[in-house]
Design an enzyme around this catalytic site. Structure first.
Site, PDB file in Angstrom:
ATOM      1  N   LYS A 124     -73.126  12.288   7.758  1.00 42.79           N
ATOM      2  CA  LYS A 124     -71.391  12.799   7.809  1.00 42.79           C
ATOM      3  C   LYS A 124     -70.841  11.708   8.717  1.00 42.79           C
ATOM      4  CE  LYS A 124     -69.018  16.972   8.134  1.00 42.79           C
ATOM      5  NZ  LYS A 124     -69.106  18.425   8.551  1.00 42.79           N
ATOM      6  N   GLU A 143     -70.215  35.868   6.329  1.00 42.14           N
ATOM      7  CA  GLU A 143     -69.169  36.673   6.694  1.00 42.14           C
ATOM      8  C   GLU A 143     -69.529  38.304   6.280  1.00 42.14           C
ATOM      9  OE1 GLU A 143     -68.295  34.524   4.562  1.00 42.14           O
ATOM     10  OE2 GLU A 143     -67.062  32.885   6.065  1.00 42.14           O
ATOM     11  N   ARG A 202     -63.864  37.688   2.311  1.00 45.30           N
ATOM     12  CA  ARG A 202     -65.354  37.998   1.771  1.00 45.30           C
ATOM     13  C   ARG A 202     -66.213  39.241   2.150  1.00 45.30           C
ATOM     14  NH1 ARG A 202     -67.923  32.750   0.368  1.00 45.30           N
ATOM     15  NH2 ARG A 202     -66.596  32.227  -1.382  1.00 45.30           N
TER      16      ARG A 202
END
Ligand SMILES: [Mg+2]
Ligand SMILES: [Mg+2]
Lengths: 624, 624
Positions: free
Chosen positions: B282, B367, B395
């Site tokens: 990253k 979630e 969700r």
């Protein structure tokens, strides 16, 4: 009548039995289950399969200090019978009787309420963490079927549980099938069998490999690749769960009570996350159910001796008509594909699956994935129809928004069991769909008044080129005549069925026929009530409704959906936005509480949305 | 300026380069990314990490015939730049400019729109099935990060994909972190490293084991258990994905372009489901981002040379105030636990995590599990607070219903980023929560007018003993004075902030201050407008609203939520159910279309729900 069972009114009573008495108890429980479920209906196969498992769990653990969480709850009858509900058990799934599922308000032994799939590991993990934070040594036990493991939520929970290292025991109740045949790579992996040949091959490969193992540090990755290729067939469910941080025990014979008791007694002394893999036979001990398990998953009243249920009376169900119609459409159109989430029989897609096996997709208990998978197909030019019970579409609310509506992809969402489903109760009523789908931009939302209109709506949806949802009720249609040709309805057009002067009843879906009956009854009471079949919840037929409002000055809306934000609320918005607050409105539907189980007719009566209830409400409204 | 990049306006242009020119192109893309993102803000780290991967994919596959689906879309900038959007790229995330995410309407190369996590394998599988049914040899490629794999939906899709055997390529873009540090057993398993010692131990164990392999048929299961125990540490990501029905390739260095090109060229000739495991860094190529990746996941405008962003101006954000307040409450109460779904920084729970590590739970991008996990904790006496962005609570809609509300469990749902979020656009606006939560029986739903009220609401929620949801906006509060003591608000009580004679503005949450400004402005135009801070969407303060309605005869509701079924709709229901259809009502909020990206101020202005918009609407309404 029952030597042992009659004396068991709590897990404490169960613990008074000697281990060698448990198998006889199991036989009694099985007999009791058959006797009662054959007269009440309910889930049979999974409960017969879980008798020994349940006895062993309650014998070895200490509920309610230890928390037993049943996934879905299809298999918790023995649990209910052993925890003080034996006498009330014949009331199960009856109006005001016991629930067919575990329910916190029913018993302190029902640690968590269920009905929907794949929640038990999450809830059990929460409880295991609670025990840990409280400093107790209690266990949380999640009992989950192999089918429920296909739900992604179960994987999310395993992922965290393997990491947290609390006292969670996951009991994998593996009967190699969910409600119908299991699907997906994971299931065939879980049931991987060990054979002699398998090990002979493995031995050969490993010996060759080990002979050439490199010196430390040289070409480790290359070696690893080869070793992995040799071993990949060796991966077992045990090694997978171990890799995810669980200790693994199994597979155990789920009908061998002495072994189960021995293992669970050991486990109750252990710490940390543990997965116990138990093999059970659905329908165990009752031949007809062992032989055709999907037929005995959920049953009505039946004769124990022959296994035969009462013949299906009356008209075709909405499910049947849906199943026939999608086949009829697909005969003409190779772009139609169908998707179910582990419910080919329940949704009527079994016909489609047989006729078009390459265009049929059972995604497992995976509504989220199913919707986005359908969106992917739609994005590339297909016409997917997902058939899912209304209550389970809730699982995919975000995918309906994010993957379907936001991209305006032409997916048809066929929501069976919408409205009040009856005996399954509050976890299964599909009474929110109009509210949770109506606010999504781009969604078209409709409901047929009868099974004939369902056919036209399905064609309409499939060829609309946009996201479409249709809801229809559980159970039989009206036996109406079927139009010979399928037609596309005009989007957003309702129909005026009866002209009226005093009031207009604007009904949707399953409430249209009751509204018609109500209007008829009201005639005799001197009230001229019009009836509109709205057909579309979104977009509403603004002209039709506003014109009826103008003519009568009084509108009554009727829906089998929550009043908050539902169909009636949409009509309110319409009238207000058009400056017609002079019109009086009464909204009938489901008020702001959960509706318990009972027959559909009884529940509709209680809520005042059957014909008589509607008539009474309209009469009171007009005369007020 | 750019030797290669300037000539690339489509994947066809890219294919004209020689393989050895690609690394230089990658450097140019990286420079371009830094130059533009430092002036526009956006997702930086994940995009810097995916430069080579994206170049290799477009070089070896043929978009749009091959379908590239980006999970979440945080990493698709290079994809945009290479597919004809380089010149418009500096408009990304700007009002009316390019979206920050792939979007079907933006380019034929954006095979699927995203923003939410874990959808790519599902959509890609749908496309692979479409290719198969069409008889083409094209591939669908799902590019998914290791973080997104923690979402259960991704697992649901892997499960079906491994079973279906279509031409789906899953590229696991593994940077060993999602937006923040990855959590869960699966992640640590995926990143399992191979060492020399590991293989030495394995060799020893295996040799002992193989010496004793039993004759075929004898005690296979016993052998299997021992073999499995020996091997369990050997399980690798490769063997797992193989067991799930995928061919596995990797791990590859995701910044080694020649290797990536070679591998992808091979893959484009292969059939069947395949998982390519690519390791990326990253922030690759930009020191500050490599060193503190979570800081550079999403950035505002910053200086490339120093890595420094503009100092944060103005008041504390709602997020900060939430994060401070939950710590304050938890200092006094060991029963408070906090849960996030991979967003400890974004939700402000990082403070809590630091202060109370044992009571803090990051469940991953999960979630659904997070809500049911919270319900399990609540069932056993804890006071869980789940902090999740409004758009991601979608969700878990079914879990909020099934696990929390239906059981009346005291879980607090803190919905950050509710309303219009600005630059992230329609996938991220949290503009439906009032509509999808309001119809759930047992739910209490509120929104604070400012950051001080947020603190009281949090206390109110935590100690209510029932399901509570509160929503608050993205961004800075008003810098209001903070009350020294936290207090519990009375449930269902709003406050009359300004008395008015001509009209009453009933505002909720982020619209209260604009409503106050509007009322002030209206004074100057001769209109006396009252203002109510409703505080509660459910239950509404019926007395307060009905009384204001009675006094003025005119109500204007204002909300940063969909008008369908939202707050204004609740007020309509209230007035009608109380026979007050004489009152005139105007509802301001978000109409029935998706709102694109742009600054919050701009979007509010466009929708007429900023102070000036409200004033103008009220004026028109009163004078009509
Ligand atoms: Mg099963
Ligand atoms: Mg990552």
């Amino acid at each position: 009548m029952y030597t042992y069972l009659d004396k068991i009114n709590s897990p404490a009573d169960l613990k008074k039995l000697k281990p060698e008495q448990l198998p006889a108890l199991a036989e009694e429980v099985r007999r009791f289950l058959l006797e009662t479920v054959s007269t009440t209906g309910g889930h049979l196969g999974s409960n017969l399969g879980a008798v020994e498992l349940t006895i062993a769990l309650h014998y070895c653990f200490d509920s309610p200090q230890d928390k037993i969480v049943w996934d879905v709850g299809h298999q918790a009858y023995t649990h209910k019978i052993l925890t003080g509900r034996r006498e009330r058990f014949p009331t199960q799934r009856q109006y005001k009787g016991l629930s067919g599922f575990p329910k916190r308000c029913e018993s302190e032994h029902d640690a968590f309420g269920v009905g929907h799939s794949s929640t038990s590991i999450s809830a059990g993990l929460g409880m295991a963490v609670a025990c840990d934070l409280e400093g107790t040594k209690n266990h949380a036990i999640a009992v989950i079927g192999d089918g429920s493991l296909t739900g992604g939520m179960a994987f999310e929970a395993l992922n965290q549980a393997g990491h947290l290292k609390k006292n969670l025991v996951v009991v994998l109740n593996d009967n190699e099938m969910s409600i119908s045949k299991n699907v997906g790579a994971f299931s065939s992996f879980i049931s991987r069998k060990m054979t002699g040949r398998y090990f002979r091959d493995l031995k050969k490969e490993m010996q060759g490999l080990l002979r050439n193992i490199p010196a430390i540090g040289t070409d480790i990755l290359h070696f690893a690749r080869r070793a992995e290729n040799s071993l990949k067939g060796f991966l077992t469910p045990g090694s997978l769960f171990e890799a995810l941080g669980f200790d693994y025990l199994g597979p155990l014979d789920g009908h061998d009570l002495p072994q189960l008791v021995e293992v669970f007694n050991n486990i109750s002394q252990l710490d940390g996350p543990l997965l116990v893999h138990v093999m059970t036979t659905k329908g165990k001990g009752y031949k007809p159910a062992e032989e055709t398990p999907s037929k005995y998953h959920g049953v009505g009243v039946f004769d124990v001796a022959t296994g035969k249920g009462a013949p299906k009376a009356g008209s075709k169900s909405y499910t049947d008509v849906f199943g026939e119609t999608i086949v009829q459409l697909a005969e003409q159109d190779p772009k139609i594909v169908a998707i179910t989430a582990a419910m080919p029989d329940g949704t009527g897609l079994n016909r489609f699956a047989e006729r078009f096996p390459k265009r049929f997709f059972d995604v497992g208990i995976a509504e989220q994935h199913g919707m986005a998978f359908a969106a992917g197909l739609a994005a590339d030019g297909f016409r997917p129809v997902t058939a899912i019970y209304s209550t389970f579409v809730q699982r995919a609310y975000d995918q309906v928004f994010h993957d379907i509506c936001l991209q305006n992809l032409p997916v048809t969402i066929a929501m069976d069991r919408a409205g009040l489903v009856g005996d399954d109760g509050p976890t299964h009523h599909g009474v929110f769909d109009l509210s949770y789908l109506r606010h999504l931009p781009g969604m078209t939302l409709m409901a047929p008044k009868d099974e004939n209109e369902l056919r036209h709506m399905l064609k309409t949806a499939v060829y609309s080129g946009a996201p479409m949802a249709m809801r229809y009720p559980r159970g039989a249609g009206y036996g109406v005549e079927m139009d010979s040709e399928l037609k596309s309805l005009e989007i957003g057009k309702g129909e005026l069925l009866v002209e009226g002067n005093d009031v207009c009843i604007v009904a949707i879906g399953s409430t249209v026929y009751p509204a018609l009956q109500a209007a008829e009854a009201l005639k005799g009471r001197g009230i001229s009530a019009g009836v509109i079949n709205a057909r579309f919840v979104k977009p509403l037929d603004a002209n039709l409704i506003l014109s009826a409002a103008g003519q009568t000055g009084r509108i009554v809306t009727v829906e089998e959906n929550a009043l908050q934000g539902g169909f009636g609320s949409a009509v309110l918005e319409l009238l207000f936005d058009n400056g017609r607050q002079d019109v009086k409105i009464k909204r009938l539907g489901i008020p702001d509480h959960y509706v318990e189980h009972g027959s559909q007719a009884q529940l509709r009566k209680d809520l005042g949305i059957d014909a008589e209830g509607i008539a009474a409400a309209v009469e009171g409204f007009v005369k007020s």
